[in-house]
Design a protein around this motif. Structure first.
Motif, short mmCIF file in Angstrom:
data_model
loop_
_atom_site.label_atom_id
_atom_site.label_comp_id
_atom_site.label_asym_id
_atom_site.label_seq_id
_atom_site.Cartn_x
_atom_site.Cartn_y
_atom_site.Cartn_z
N GLU A 75 -1.88 -23.97 7.78
CA GLU A 75 -1.69 -24.34 9.18
C GLU A 75 -0.40 -25.15 9.34
N ASN A 76 -0.19 -26.04 8.39
CA ASN A 76 1.04 -26.84 8.39
C ASN A 76 2.27 -25.93 8.26
N LEU A 77 2.17 -24.96 7.34
CA LEU A 77 3.26 -23.99 7.17
C LEU A 77 3.50 -23.23 8.47
N TYR A 78 2.41 -22.76 9.07
CA TYR A 78 2.57 -21.95 10.29
C TYR A 78 3.22 -22.76 11.41
N ILE A 79 2.81 -24.02 11.53
CA ILE A 79 3.37 -24.87 12.58
C ILE A 79 4.88 -25.02 12.40
N HIS A 80 5.29 -25.34 11.18
CA HIS A 80 6.72 -25.53 10.90
C HIS A 80 7.49 -24.22 11.07
N PHE A 81 6.91 -23.15 10.59
CA PHE A 81 7.61 -21.86 10.71
C PHE A 81 7.72 -21.47 12.18
N ILE B 239 16.49 -17.07 9.17
CA ILE B 239 15.02 -17.05 9.08
C ILE B 239 14.57 -16.52 7.72
N ARG B 240 15.35 -15.56 7.17
CA ARG B 240 14.98 -15.02 5.85
C ARG B 240 15.10 -16.08 4.76
N LYS B 241 16.19 -16.83 4.82
CA LYS B 241 16.38 -17.88 3.81
C LYS B 241 15.29 -18.94 3.92
N PHE B 242 14.92 -19.28 5.15
CA PHE B 242 13.84 -20.25 5.35
C PHE B 242 12.53 -19.71 4.78
N TRP B 243 12.25 -18.43 5.05
CA TRP B 243 11.01 -17.82 4.56
C TRP B 243 11.01 -17.74 3.03
N GLU C 39 -0.23 -12.72 8.98
CA GLU C 39 -0.20 -11.86 10.17
C GLU C 39 0.32 -12.61 11.39
N ARG C 40 -0.13 -13.84 11.55
CA ARG C 40 0.34 -14.64 12.68
C ARG C 40 1.85 -14.92 12.58
N ILE C 41 2.32 -15.15 11.35
CA ILE C 41 3.74 -15.43 11.15
C ILE C 41 4.57 -14.18 11.45
N ILE C 42 4.09 -13.01 10.99
CA ILE C 42 4.84 -11.77 11.23
C ILE C 42 4.87 -11.42 12.71
N VAL C 43 3.79 -11.74 13.43
CA VAL C 43 3.79 -11.53 14.88
C VAL C 43 4.89 -12.37 15.52
N ASP C 44 5.05 -13.59 15.04
CA ASP C 44 6.12 -14.47 15.56
C ASP C 44 7.50 -13.94 15.19
N GLU C 45 7.63 -13.48 13.96
CA GLU C 45 8.96 -13.10 13.45
C GLU C 45 8.84 -11.80 12.66
N PRO C 46 8.85 -10.62 13.34
CA PRO C 46 8.72 -9.33 12.64
C PRO C 46 9.82 -9.08 11.63
N GLU C 47 10.90 -9.83 11.73
CA GLU C 47 12.05 -9.64 10.84
C GLU C 47 11.69 -9.84 9.37
N ILE C 48 10.66 -10.63 9.09
CA ILE C 48 10.30 -10.94 7.69
C ILE C 48 9.19 -10.04 7.17
N GLU C 49 8.83 -9.01 7.94
CA GLU C 49 7.71 -8.16 7.53
C GLU C 49 7.99 -7.47 6.19
N ASN C 50 9.25 -7.12 5.96
CA ASN C 50 9.62 -6.43 4.72
C ASN C 50 10.04 -7.38 3.61
N GLU C 51 9.94 -8.68 3.86
CA GLU C 51 10.30 -9.66 2.83
C GLU C 51 9.10 -9.90 1.89
N ILE C 52 9.28 -10.76 0.92
CA ILE C 52 8.20 -11.11 -0.01
C ILE C 52 7.04 -11.70 0.79
N THR C 53 5.83 -11.23 0.51
CA THR C 53 4.67 -11.64 1.29
C THR C 53 4.13 -12.99 0.81
N LEU C 54 3.41 -13.64 1.71
CA LEU C 54 2.82 -14.93 1.38
C LEU C 54 1.73 -14.79 0.31
N ARG C 55 1.04 -13.63 0.32
CA ARG C 55 -0.04 -13.43 -0.66
C ARG C 55 0.50 -13.36 -2.09
#
Length: 785
Positions: free
Chosen positions: A292-298, A331-335, A376-392
């Motif tokens: 949740e903390n991550l999501y808020i900051h992102f 945004i990619r570098k941040f992610w 999923e919530r993060i990708i909805v906010d920023e679809p640009e990172i959908e093809n980046e390394i996943t959080l899982r």
């Protein structure tokens, strides 16, 4: 030039030391000192004399040249003196010109200096006036008015306008390279006040950005970014904010790690199930809190970047994002930095906290659901990172461990139900899993599916584990299969080994059925389960294969026995000339009916009636029985009209014989259609037989031709097995081979017919047998089709 005598002397070693261009005085002295003193004097005197002579010769010979050159020296001296006078005149002229240019130059230089000072003064006055004017505008601002602060929109407009004024003043001050503005007393207070206002605006901007990010107020965030841009600090503020967010996320994860380490210390004491559950709940809560903390900051950074892409510079109308370095990768570098932080933290947790590691592995599916939800919530906010390394991927090691434990648990559930393997034959039945045992395995498999049903990727991996579990179950069952001789006997009662194998098939079939029910009842991810558990060869098909392989030796034994019974058809008499109607059933047919009825009652009923693979194999056997029966009836020879009537009755009796093993004869397929169709040809005349529309389809030509040869030709035309000089049994095996095609079956007839023609010509027969033209017509039809 030297004379000959001189040359000879020059060759003297004493004189040769004086001749080289690199004359060395020490070497020359050394060569002279080596001689006696009297000889030294004579050598030197002779040398000096020789030099004098040479000089006199040269002088005498070049005397005219010397005089000519000496006379030219006077001319050169006169010219030099004239040039010297001219040079002095030029110097005087140049001094006069310098004196004439010096005065205007000094005057012009003075004017330039004066103009430059006037320009600096005017520029300084202009900057001073502009600063004074801007400070008046700042003083007129309503920023400090309470009513303005209460009106958010007005306040934001005012503070942005002030930042523009501050930006302009700041630009004026920075352009004052000589720092003269600070020396003007008339604006010194304004400059001090300017610094205070600038600091205050920065504080207000920081507050706006902080509050805006917390409340996700786009107006406040946009205003703060506009102010930073006006103050020329936008790029550093944005990058510093991203760094700060990464630091906060890392700090939060570090706290999670410390808390888990404290929990691990508690777990070192023997703990109860309740305590473990509490620990799991705590871990879940901590993970969710960090996510949740991550999501808020992102979300805050994402919102800020979106605003940067919409807001424009007031003067140039350029998007604010254009003023940020590496804007495309922001945004990619941040992610990627977030992924690095999470990966490092959970990797550390995986290797340093065994107790917590075990708890996370056992509760992995629920923790993964949190990660996927926030991803999923993060990708909805920023679809640009959908093809980046996943959080899982940051908890990939826990997933691998979870899958490994899952496979071990499934294997354990299978191994647990297979006990006493390899004991005495009479006790083997005890080692075969019962339906309750299979249900336990199915329950464990179902639990694994339910735990991973929320994620297709995890379910894919779990399905691979399930396939391995199925293969283990099949392997364990395969080890129990009995291959003893009495496992395939069909003469006496159902033996213990046959009973043993049938129970294995029962277990396999029940396992297969329960797995299919598991797939059918899973509506959410049914396609994934079908893909892994049904469509792949190493899944439910492996169960079917083992059922079939276990059943095959037994049913092959039955099939061989039926072959032997049908082959006794050739012991019957079919060249009956009596007008008395033959009995309803031939002897071999009665035996066949009794055998099939006994097999169905005593053997097939011992196998599961809902096993599709067993039913299919029995139907294949029934088709084989029909095909074998048709072949043998086409090879019977000689046959009379009453014999064909007897065969006709046998056809009807065969249908009744097959019914015990096949309730619906239509399930047998094409073989039963051929049987029904062939029955209508038995009593036809040769002409009617050849013209029948069912010849060729569904009845194959080779069967009709075999029947025609046996019933409507001469004995001189050999039957296929006699032409090959084989027994009927051997020929039947060759004929019924799965890889045998129609052309091979017909080629024997062609060869036999050709041999008949050759023999007929040798014996000088006037004509062939009466139905030769009909047989020839049938043979031609096979070539056409």
């Amino acid at each position: 030039m030297l004379t000959n005598n001189n040359k000879k002397q020059s060759m003297d070693p004493i004189y040769s030391e004086f001749l080289p261009e690199n004359f060395d005085q020490q070497n020359a002295i050394a060569s002279v000192n080596n001689l006696p003193f009297s000889e030294q004097i004579s050598k030197i005197a002779a040398g000096i004399e020789q030099l004098k002579n040479n000089i006199n010769q040269l002088t005498t010979k070049n005397c005219e040249t010397f005089f000519r050159r000496a006379s030219k020296l006077d001319e050169l001296y006169n010219d030099l003196r004239f040039i010297g006078i001219k040079s002095q005149n030029l110097m005087k002229t140049m001094e006069l010109m310098i004196m004439k240019f010096e005065s205007p130059y000094q005057q012009l230089n003075h004017e330039i200096i004066l103009l430059s000072r006037l320009q600096k003064t005017c520029d300084l006055l202009r900057k001073m006036l502009r600063i004074m004017y801007l400070m008046e505008r700042i003083d007129e601002s309503n920023m400090n008015n309470d009513m303005t602060k209460n009106e958010s929109g007005i306040f934001l407009k005012e503070i942005i306008k002030l930042s523009q004024y501050v930006n302009e003043i700041d630009g004026i001050i920075q352009s004052d390279e000589e720092n003269l503005l600070h020396k003007l007393n008339c604006i010194s207070k304004d400059l001090e006040k300017f610094q205070q206002i600038k600091s205050k605006i920065i504080i207000e901007a920081d507050s706006l950005l902080r509050n805006g990010l917390e409340s996700l107020d786009n107006n406040n965030i946009g205003a703060a970014l506009q102010i930073y841009h006006n103050l020329r600090s936008l790029d550093s503020i944005v990058n510093d904010l991203i760094v700060e967010k990464c630091r906060l996320i890392e700090q939060s994860l570090s706290k999670l790690f410390d808390d888990m380490n404290m929990n691990e210390m508690k777990l070192t004491i023997p703990s109860s199930t309740r305590q473990n559950n509490l620990m799991k709940t705590s871990i879940r809560s901590n993970c969710k809190c960090n996510l949740e903390n991550l999501y808020i900051h992102f979300h805050q950074i994402s919102t800020m970047i979106k605003i940067l892409k919409k807001r424009r510079d007031n003067q140039t109308q350029t998007l604010l994002i254009e003023f940020i370095d590496n804007r495309d990768e922001l945004i990619r570098k941040f992610w990627n930095e977030i992924i690095r932080i999470f990966s490092a933290s959970f990797n550390k947790l995986f290797h340093w906290s065994p107790a917590i590691k075990r708890l996370i592995e056992s509760d992995y599916s629920k923790i993964l659901s949190f990660f996927l939800d926030y991803s999923e919530r993060i990708i909805v906010d920023e679809p640009e990172i959908e093809n980046e390394i996943t959080l899982r991927s940051t908890i990939g090691q826990f997933e691998n461990a979870y899958l490994s434990n899952s496979l071990s648990s499934l294997f354990e559930s299978v191994n647990r139900i297979f006990t006493n393997v390899g004991v005495i034959k009479n006790q083997k039945i005890d080692s075969i899993p019962s339906e309750k045992d299979v249900d336990l395995v199915i329950k464990d498999i179902s639990n694994e599916i339910v735990a991973s049903n929320f994620d297709s990727m995890l379910l894919e991996s779990v399905c691979r584990n399930i396939v391995k579990t199925i293969n283990l179950f099949v392997f364990k069952c395969e080890q129990l299969v009995s291959n003893d001789g009495d496992a395939t006997q069909v003469i006496g009662k159902f033996t213990i080994n046959q009973r043993h194998n049938s129970l294995i098939i029962y277990s396999l079939n029940y396992f297969h059925k329960q797995l299919k029910n598991l797939i059918i009842n899973n509506d959410k991810n049914q396609s994934i389960l079908k893909k892994h558990l049904i469509e792949t060869s190493s899944s439910l098909k492996s169960i079917d294969n083992l059922i079939l392989n276990t059943f095959e030796p037994f049913i092959k034994s039955i099939q061989d026995a039926i072959e032997d019974i049908i082959l006794t058809i050739h012991n019957e008499k079919y060249d009956i000339n009596s007008k008395i109607m033959p009995s309803n059933c031939s002897l071999y047919m009665k035996e066949l009916q009794r055998f099939i009825a006994r097999i169905s009652r005593d053997y097939f009923q011992q196998y599961p009636n809902d096993a599709e693979i067993i039913k299919e194999r029995i139907h294949q056997m029934a088709a084989f029985v029909i095909d074998f029966f048709l072949l043998q009836n086409c090879l019977i020879r000689p046959v009379s009209a009453m014999g064909r009537q007897k065969i006709f009755n046998d056809f009807t009796q065969l249908e009744e014989a097959i019914i015990p093993i096949c309730d619906r004869l239509g399930d047998v397929g094409r073989s039963f259609q051929i049987l029904k169709a062939f029955k209508t040809l038995l009593l036809l005349s040769p002409e009617e037989l050849c013209d029948a529309p069912i010849v060729g389809d569904p009845i194959p030509y080779y069967l009709v031709i075999y029947f025609f040869i046996a019933n409507h030709t001469t004995d001189e035309l050999k039957s296929p097995h006699k032409f090959k000089d084989w027994s009927i049994s051997r020929y039947s095996q060759w004929f019924m081979a799965e890889n045998r095609n129609d052309e091979e079956r017909l080629s024997i007839i062609r060869n036999s017919l050709n041999e008949y023609i050759i023999q007929a010509k040798k014996s000088q027969k006037k004509q062939y047998f009466a139905t030769y033209h009909l047989l020839s017509s049938l043979m031609k039809k096979t070539n056409v089709e």
